[in-house]
Design a protein around this motif. Structure first.
Motif, short mmCIF file in Angstrom:
data_model
loop_
_atom_site.label_atom_id
_atom_site.label_comp_id
_atom_site.label_asym_id
_atom_site.label_seq_id
_atom_site.Cartn_x
_atom_site.Cartn_y
_atom_site.Cartn_z
N LYS A 13 0.83 -1.21 0.00
CA LYS A 13 0.00 0.00 0.00
C LYS A 13 0.86 1.25 0.00
CE LYS A 13 -4.09 -2.06 1.91
NZ LYS A 13 -4.82 -2.46 3.07
N LEU A 16 2.26 1.67 -3.54
CA LEU A 16 1.23 2.13 -4.46
C LEU A 16 0.94 3.61 -4.25
CD1 LEU A 16 -0.83 1.34 -6.68
CD2 LEU A 16 -2.47 0.94 -4.84
N GLY A 21 -0.95 5.57 -7.34
CA GLY A 21 -2.00 4.65 -7.74
C GLY A 21 -1.89 4.10 -9.14
N SER A 23 -0.16 1.43 -11.73
CA SER A 23 0.54 0.14 -11.65
C SER A 23 0.42 -0.62 -12.98
CB SER A 23 -0.05 -0.70 -10.52
OG SER A 23 -1.42 -0.90 -10.74
N VAL A 43 4.72 -1.35 -9.48
CA VAL A 43 4.65 0.11 -9.61
C VAL A 43 6.05 0.66 -9.81
CG1 VAL A 43 2.61 0.28 -8.13
CG2 VAL A 43 4.88 0.55 -7.12
N ASN A 74 -8.36 -4.15 -6.45
CA ASN A 74 -8.79 -2.80 -6.11
C ASN A 74 -9.29 -2.74 -4.66
OD1 ASN A 74 -9.01 -0.08 -6.96
ND2 ASN A 74 -11.22 -0.32 -7.09
N PHE A 77 -6.49 -2.75 -2.09
CA PHE A 77 -5.83 -1.45 -1.94
C PHE A 77 -6.83 -0.33 -1.66
CE2 PHE A 77 -2.67 -4.03 -4.08
CZ PHE A 77 -1.59 -3.79 -3.25
N MET A 81 -6.14 2.10 -6.33
CA MET A 81 -5.45 1.77 -7.57
C MET A 81 -6.17 2.52 -8.69
SD MET A 81 -4.16 -1.85 -8.97
CE MET A 81 -3.09 -1.96 -7.58
N LEU A 84 -4.39 0.79 -13.97
CA LEU A 84 -3.72 -0.50 -14.04
C LEU A 84 -3.44 -0.80 -15.51
CD1 LEU A 84 -2.78 -3.06 -12.51
CD2 LEU A 84 -5.05 -4.00 -12.96
#
Length: 94
Positions: A13, A16, A21, A23, A43, A74, A77, A81, A84
């Motif tokens: 976390k 990220l 956010g 990735s 990331v 999702n 996190f 996120m 993606l």
């Protein structure tokens, strides 16, 4: 039989958050001896360092599996996120 699993990596976390956010995800070519494919979510932070934030295994690369997987990631996190990136697999794009 286990169809899919997802787990957070240590400090996932935090990494990220450091990457705002954003990735990337892709399942690895080939499988393990049980037929599962591994898919890391990684990331790149603003310093250029890359980190894995979570991992997943899937038995099938179909639409229901990827829907479950991306929703689970999702949720893992807390909805943070934002973006993606994937390799454009047709089942992921649906």
């Amino acid at each position: 039989m286990l169809q899919a699993a997802v787990w957070e990596m240590p400090e996932g976390k935090s990494h990220l958050r450091d990457a705002d956010g954003v990735s990337s995800f892709d399942t690895c070519w080939g499988t393990n001896e049980h037929g599962y494919k591994f898919g890391p979510v990684t990331v790149a932070t603003n310093t250029g360092a890359t980190f894995p934030v979570c991992g997943a295994i899937v038995f099938s690369e179909d639409i229901p599996t990827f829907k479950w997987l991306f929703t689970s990631i999702n949720n893992l996190f807390d909805g943070n996120m934002r973006i993606l990136f994937t390799d454009g697999d047709k089942a992921m794009a649906s």
